[in-house]
Design an enzyme around this catalytic site. Structure first.
Site, PDB file in Angstrom:
ATOM      1  N   ASP A  26       6.894   0.014  -5.623  1.00 45.54           N
ATOM      2  CA  ASP A  26       6.059   1.304  -5.894  1.00 45.54           C
ATOM      3  C   ASP A  26       6.139   1.564  -7.351  1.00 45.54           C
ATOM      4  O   ASP A  26       7.480   2.130  -7.423  1.00 45.54           O
ATOM      5  CB  ASP A  26       5.910   2.170  -4.802  1.00 45.54           C
ATOM      6  CG  ASP A  26       5.047   3.484  -5.178  1.00 45.54           C
ATOM      7  OD1 ASP A  26       4.559   3.493  -6.271  1.00 45.54           O
ATOM      8  OD2 ASP A  26       4.796   4.240  -4.307  1.00 45.54           O
ATOM      9  N   ASN A  54       0.069  -5.397 -15.271  1.00 42.90           N
ATOM     10  CA  ASN A  54      -1.236  -5.096 -15.042  1.00 42.90           C
ATOM     11  C   ASN A  54      -1.652  -3.811 -14.310  1.00 42.90           C
ATOM     12  O   ASN A  54      -2.682  -3.339 -14.285  1.00 42.90           O
ATOM     13  CB  ASN A  54      -1.783  -6.305 -14.419  1.00 42.90           C
ATOM     14  CG  ASN A  54      -3.110  -6.366 -13.530  1.00 42.90           C
ATOM     15  OD1 ASN A  54      -4.046  -6.150 -14.045  1.00 42.90           O
ATOM     16  ND2 ASN A  54      -3.068  -5.968 -12.386  1.00 42.90           N
ATOM     17  N   TYR A  75      -6.917   8.919 -18.416  1.00 43.15           N
ATOM     18  CA  TYR A  75      -6.661   7.353 -18.421  1.00 43.15           C
ATOM     19  C   TYR A  75      -6.898   6.692 -19.732  1.00 43.15           C
ATOM     20  O   TYR A  75      -6.156   6.015 -20.269  1.00 43.15           O
ATOM     21  CB  TYR A  75      -8.074   6.947 -17.569  1.00 43.15           C
ATOM     22  CG  TYR A  75      -8.185   5.485 -17.316  1.00 43.15           C
ATOM     23  CD1 TYR A  75      -7.193   4.709 -16.430  1.00 43.15           C
ATOM     24  CD2 TYR A  75      -8.910   4.582 -18.091  1.00 43.15           C
ATOM     25  CE1 TYR A  75      -7.237   3.245 -16.393  1.00 43.15           C
ATOM     26  CE2 TYR A  75      -8.907   3.066 -17.969  1.00 43.15           C
ATOM     27  CZ  TYR A  75      -7.940   2.586 -17.152  1.00 43.15           C
ATOM     28  OH  TYR A  75      -7.999   1.264 -16.964  1.00 43.15           O
ATOM     29  N   LYS A  85      -4.136   4.427 -21.987  1.00 43.14           N
ATOM     30  CA  LYS A  85      -4.442   2.939 -22.523  1.00 43.14           C
ATOM     31  C   LYS A  85      -4.271   3.008 -24.123  1.00 43.14           C
ATOM     32  O   LYS A  85      -3.982   1.964 -24.760  1.00 43.14           O
ATOM     33  CB  LYS A  85      -5.933   2.532 -21.941  1.00 43.14           C
ATOM     34  CG  LYS A  85      -6.015   2.359 -20.498  1.00 43.14           C
ATOM     35  CD  LYS A  85      -4.778   1.206 -19.991  1.00 43.14           C
ATOM     36  CE  LYS A  85      -4.997   0.956 -18.324  1.00 43.14           C
ATOM     37  NZ  LYS A  85      -4.171   0.027 -18.112  1.00 43.14           N
TER      38      LYS A  85
END
Length: 268
Positions: free
Chosen positions: A59, A86, A148, A152
Protein backbone atom coordinates in the site's frame (compact mmCIF):
# COMPACT_ATOMS: atom_id res chain seq x y z
CA UNK A 1 15.58 -8.73 -21.56
CA UNK A 2 15.54 -7.63 -17.91
CA UNK A 3 13.27 -7.08 -14.96
CA UNK A 4 10.62 -4.35 -14.81
CA UNK A 5 8.80 -3.25 -11.66
CA UNK A 6 5.30 -1.84 -12.12
CA UNK A 7 3.31 -0.13 -9.37
CA UNK A 8 -0.47 -0.24 -9.57
CA UNK A 9 -0.11 -3.38 -11.67
CA UNK A 10 -3.45 -4.97 -10.80
CA UNK A 11 -5.65 -2.75 -12.99
CA UNK A 12 -5.79 -0.03 -15.65
CA UNK A 13 -2.60 1.13 -17.31
CA UNK A 14 -0.52 -0.83 -14.80
CA UNK A 15 -2.14 -4.06 -15.94
CA UNK A 16 -1.45 -3.15 -19.57
CA UNK A 17 2.17 -2.29 -18.75
CA UNK A 18 2.57 -5.70 -17.10
CA UNK A 19 1.21 -7.52 -20.14
CA UNK A 20 3.21 -5.60 -22.74
CA UNK A 21 6.43 -5.91 -20.77
CA UNK A 22 5.93 -9.63 -20.18
CA UNK A 23 5.15 -10.33 -23.83
CA UNK A 24 8.33 -8.41 -24.71
CA UNK A 25 10.12 -11.02 -22.54
CA UNK A 26 10.77 -8.87 -19.48
CA UNK A 27 10.50 -10.49 -16.08
CA UNK A 28 8.11 -8.42 -13.97
CA UNK A 29 7.68 -7.39 -10.34
CA UNK A 30 4.00 -6.64 -9.76
CA UNK A 31 3.17 -4.11 -7.03
CA UNK A 32 -0.32 -3.27 -5.76
CA UNK A 33 -2.57 -3.75 -2.72
CA UNK A 34 -4.79 -6.53 -4.07
CA UNK A 35 -2.91 -9.79 -3.49
CA UNK A 36 -5.52 -11.97 -5.17
CA UNK A 37 -5.47 -9.92 -8.37
CA UNK A 38 -1.68 -9.81 -8.43
CA UNK A 39 -1.33 -13.54 -7.89
CA UNK A 40 -3.83 -14.30 -10.64
CA UNK A 41 -2.04 -11.91 -13.00
CA UNK A 42 1.36 -13.41 -12.18
CA UNK A 43 0.12 -16.89 -13.09
CA UNK A 44 -1.37 -15.62 -16.34
CA UNK A 45 1.84 -13.85 -17.35
CA UNK A 46 3.99 -16.86 -16.55
CA UNK A 47 1.72 -19.15 -18.56
CA UNK A 48 1.31 -16.83 -21.54
CA UNK A 49 4.78 -15.30 -21.81
CA UNK A 50 7.04 -17.72 -19.95
CA UNK A 51 8.60 -14.96 -17.84
CA UNK A 52 9.51 -14.88 -14.17
CA UNK A 53 7.11 -12.89 -12.00
CA UNK A 54 7.23 -11.58 -8.45
CA UNK A 55 4.25 -10.38 -6.43
CA UNK A 56 4.93 -7.56 -4.00
CA UNK A 57 1.82 -6.57 -2.06
CA UNK A 58 2.17 -2.97 -0.91
CA UNK A 59 0.00 0.00 0.00
CA UNK A 60 1.85 3.08 -1.22
CA UNK A 61 0.15 5.26 1.37
CA UNK A 62 2.09 3.26 3.99
CA UNK A 63 5.70 4.43 4.39
CA UNK A 64 6.91 1.01 5.53
CA UNK A 65 5.39 -0.60 2.42
CA UNK A 66 6.98 2.02 0.17
CA UNK A 67 10.34 1.25 1.76
CA UNK A 68 9.89 -2.47 1.04
CA UNK A 69 9.36 -1.65 -2.63
CA UNK A 70 12.40 0.66 -2.53
CA UNK A 71 14.48 -2.20 -1.07
CA UNK A 72 13.46 -4.39 -4.02
CA UNK A 73 14.62 -1.68 -6.40
CA UNK A 74 18.02 -1.59 -4.67
CA UNK A 75 18.44 -5.37 -4.74
CA UNK A 76 21.33 -6.77 -6.76
CA UNK A 77 19.66 -10.14 -7.42
CA UNK A 78 17.43 -9.96 -10.51
CA UNK A 79 18.07 -6.19 -10.69
CA UNK A 80 15.26 -3.96 -11.88
CA UNK A 81 16.13 -2.30 -15.18
CA UNK A 82 12.84 -0.44 -15.63
CA UNK A 83 10.72 1.18 -12.94
CA UNK A 84 7.15 2.13 -13.93
CA UNK A 85 5.67 4.49 -11.35
CA UNK A 86 2.05 4.03 -12.39
CA UNK A 87 -0.04 3.84 -9.19
CA UNK A 88 -2.62 6.58 -8.77
CA UNK A 89 -6.29 7.32 -8.27
CA UNK A 90 -8.87 10.02 -8.87
CA UNK A 91 -9.68 11.99 -5.71
CA UNK A 92 -12.97 13.44 -7.04
CA UNK A 93 -13.83 15.87 -4.28
CA UNK A 94 -13.53 19.61 -3.75
CA UNK A 95 -10.42 20.55 -1.81
CA UNK A 96 -12.31 23.04 0.37
CA UNK A 97 -14.57 20.99 2.60
CA UNK A 98 -13.25 17.68 1.29
CA UNK A 99 -11.60 14.89 3.26
CA UNK A 100 -8.00 16.01 3.90
CA UNK A 101 -6.98 12.41 4.70
CA UNK A 102 -7.90 11.41 1.16
CA UNK A 103 -5.88 14.35 -0.14
CA UNK A 104 -2.90 13.13 1.87
CA UNK A 105 -3.32 9.64 0.44
CA UNK A 106 -3.25 11.08 -3.08
CA UNK A 107 -0.08 13.00 -2.25
CA UNK A 108 1.52 9.87 -0.77
CA UNK A 109 0.75 7.66 -3.78
CA UNK A 110 1.23 10.08 -6.67
CA UNK A 111 4.06 12.24 -5.31
CA UNK A 112 5.88 10.84 -2.31
CA UNK A 113 6.03 7.23 -3.58
CA UNK A 114 7.22 8.43 -6.99
CA UNK A 115 10.03 10.40 -5.32
CA UNK A 116 11.14 7.61 -2.95
CA UNK A 117 10.99 4.82 -5.54
CA UNK A 118 12.70 6.92 -8.22
CA UNK A 119 15.48 7.72 -5.75
CA UNK A 120 16.01 4.03 -4.95
CA UNK A 121 15.88 2.97 -8.60
CA UNK A 122 18.11 5.76 -9.90
CA UNK A 123 20.82 5.05 -7.34
CA UNK A 124 20.95 1.36 -8.21
CA UNK A 125 20.71 1.94 -11.96
CA UNK A 126 23.41 4.61 -12.11
CA UNK A 127 25.75 2.26 -10.22
CA UNK A 128 25.15 -0.34 -12.96
CA UNK A 129 25.35 2.21 -15.77
CA UNK A 130 21.97 1.39 -17.31
CA UNK A 131 18.25 1.52 -16.64
CA UNK A 132 15.11 3.58 -17.13
CA UNK A 133 12.44 5.21 -14.98
CA UNK A 134 8.98 5.77 -16.43
CA UNK A 135 6.58 7.95 -14.45
CA UNK A 136 2.90 8.09 -15.39
CA UNK A 137 1.76 11.70 -15.52
CA UNK A 138 -1.20 13.25 -17.28
CA UNK A 139 -2.19 16.13 -19.52
CA UNK A 140 -3.95 17.29 -16.34
CA UNK A 141 -0.51 18.56 -15.31
CA UNK A 142 -1.09 21.48 -17.69
CA UNK A 143 -4.57 22.27 -16.33
CA UNK A 144 -5.97 23.63 -13.07
CA UNK A 145 -8.15 20.73 -12.00
CA UNK A 146 -7.59 20.46 -8.28
CA UNK A 147 -4.88 18.58 -6.45
CA UNK A 148 -4.74 15.83 -9.10
CA UNK A 149 -3.42 18.42 -11.56
CA UNK A 150 -0.95 19.59 -8.91
CA UNK A 151 0.30 16.05 -8.32
CA UNK A 152 0.78 15.39 -12.01
CA UNK A 153 2.45 18.77 -12.53
CA UNK A 154 4.95 17.75 -9.87
CA UNK A 155 5.53 14.39 -11.59
CA UNK A 156 6.16 16.12 -14.93
CA UNK A 157 8.56 18.69 -13.50
CA UNK A 158 10.31 16.13 -11.30
CA UNK A 159 10.87 13.78 -14.23
CA UNK A 160 12.32 16.53 -16.39
CA UNK A 161 14.73 17.51 -13.63
CA UNK A 162 15.69 13.88 -13.06
CA UNK A 163 16.33 13.41 -16.78
CA UNK A 164 18.74 16.35 -16.72
CA UNK A 165 20.59 14.94 -13.71
CA UNK A 166 20.83 11.47 -15.28
CA UNK A 167 22.27 12.69 -18.56
CA UNK A 168 25.39 10.72 -19.47
CA UNK A 169 24.84 8.00 -16.84
CA UNK A 170 23.20 5.40 -19.10
CA UNK A 171 19.94 5.84 -17.19
CA UNK A 172 16.92 7.71 -18.55
CA UNK A 173 13.75 9.24 -17.13
CA UNK A 174 10.48 9.56 -19.04
CA UNK A 175 7.07 10.91 -18.08
CA UNK A 176 4.07 9.74 -20.11
CA UNK A 177 1.21 12.24 -20.20
CA UNK A 178 -1.97 10.60 -21.53
CA UNK A 179 -5.39 12.18 -21.71
CA UNK A 180 -8.66 10.37 -21.01
CA UNK A 181 -8.01 6.62 -21.27
CA UNK A 182 -10.44 3.71 -21.13
CA UNK A 183 -9.47 2.07 -17.79
CA UNK A 184 -10.98 1.47 -14.35
CA UNK A 185 -9.54 4.79 -13.16
CA UNK A 186 -12.66 6.86 -13.76
CA UNK A 187 -15.10 4.30 -12.36
CA UNK A 188 -13.02 3.95 -9.18
CA UNK A 189 -12.87 7.71 -8.85
CA UNK A 190 -16.64 7.99 -9.43
CA UNK A 191 -15.97 10.32 -12.34
CA UNK A 192 -18.77 10.81 -14.87
CA UNK A 193 -17.29 9.99 -18.29
CA UNK A 194 -20.47 10.79 -20.22
CA UNK A 195 -19.58 14.48 -20.46
CA UNK A 196 -16.70 13.75 -22.84
CA UNK A 197 -17.01 12.60 -26.48
CA UNK A 198 -15.57 9.29 -27.61
CA UNK A 199 -12.92 11.08 -29.69
CA UNK A 200 -11.37 12.30 -26.42
CA UNK A 201 -10.62 8.76 -25.26
CA UNK A 202 -7.47 6.71 -25.76
CA UNK A 203 -7.01 2.93 -25.63
CA UNK A 204 -4.67 1.71 -22.88
CA UNK A 205 -2.83 -0.52 -25.36
CA UNK A 206 -1.84 2.51 -27.44
CA UNK A 207 -0.86 4.61 -24.42
CA UNK A 208 1.42 1.91 -23.05
CA UNK A 209 2.94 1.03 -26.42
CA UNK A 210 3.76 4.69 -27.05
CA UNK A 211 5.23 5.13 -23.58
CA UNK A 212 7.49 2.06 -23.85
CA UNK A 213 8.62 3.02 -27.34
CA UNK A 214 9.53 6.49 -26.07
CA UNK A 215 11.44 4.99 -23.14
CA UNK A 216 13.50 2.95 -25.59
CA UNK A 217 14.24 6.13 -27.57
CA UNK A 218 15.14 8.14 -24.48
CA UNK A 219 12.26 10.61 -24.87
CA UNK A 220 11.69 12.70 -21.72
CA UNK A 221 8.04 13.79 -22.22
CA UNK A 222 5.85 11.23 -23.96
CA UNK A 223 2.38 12.37 -25.06
CA UNK A 224 0.31 9.61 -26.71
CA UNK A 225 -1.74 10.56 -29.78
CA UNK A 226 -1.66 13.53 -32.12
CA UNK A 227 -4.79 15.03 -30.58
CA UNK A 228 -3.31 15.17 -27.09
CA UNK A 229 -0.04 16.52 -28.42
CA UNK A 230 -2.10 19.33 -29.96
CA UNK A 231 -4.17 19.78 -26.78
CA UNK A 232 -0.99 19.96 -24.69
CA UNK A 233 0.54 22.54 -27.02
CA UNK A 234 -2.65 24.59 -26.80
CA UNK A 235 -2.71 24.39 -22.99
CA UNK A 236 0.89 25.60 -22.85
CA UNK A 237 0.15 28.46 -25.26
CA UNK A 238 -3.09 29.70 -23.67
CA UNK A 239 -3.04 32.39 -20.98
CA UNK A 240 -3.30 30.75 -17.57
CA UNK A 241 -6.54 32.69 -17.00
CA UNK A 242 -8.09 30.67 -19.85
CA UNK A 243 -6.78 27.43 -18.38
CA UNK A 244 -8.24 28.34 -15.00
CA UNK A 245 -11.58 29.09 -16.65
CA UNK A 246 -11.64 25.52 -17.96
CA UNK A 247 -10.92 24.34 -14.42
CA UNK A 248 -13.98 26.22 -13.19
CA UNK A 249 -16.05 24.54 -15.90
CA UNK A 250 -14.93 21.11 -14.74
CA UNK A 251 -15.82 21.88 -11.13
CA UNK A 252 -19.27 23.04 -12.17
CA UNK A 253 -19.84 19.76 -14.03
CA UNK A 254 -18.62 17.60 -11.16
CA UNK A 255 -19.97 19.59 -8.21
CA UNK A 256 -23.39 17.86 -7.97
CA UNK A 257 -21.64 14.50 -7.51
CA UNK A 258 -19.03 15.70 -5.02
CA UNK A 259 -19.40 14.40 -1.44
CA UNK A 260 -20.89 16.68 1.18
CA UNK A 261 -18.26 18.43 3.29
CA UNK A 262 -18.88 16.24 6.34
CA UNK A 263 -18.56 12.96 4.45
CA UNK A 264 -15.47 10.96 3.53
CA UNK A 265 -14.98 9.66 0.00
CA UNK A 266 -13.61 6.17 0.66
CA UNK A 267 -10.34 5.08 -0.92
CA UNK A 268 -10.95 1.50 -2.02
Amino acid sequence: MGTALVTGASAGLGLEFAWQLATARHDVVLVARDEARLTRLARQLEAAAGVRTEVLVADLTDRADVERVADRLRASEHPVGLLVNNAGFGIHQPFVGGDVHREEEGLDVMVRAVLVLSHAAAGAMVARGRGAILNVGSVAALLASGTYSAHKAWVRSFTEGLAVELRGTGVTATVVCPGFTHTEFHARGEIDTGAYPEVAWLDPEDVVATALADVRRGVVISTPSVRYKAASALARALPRSAVRAFGRYRRSVEAPEAPAPAEADDHD
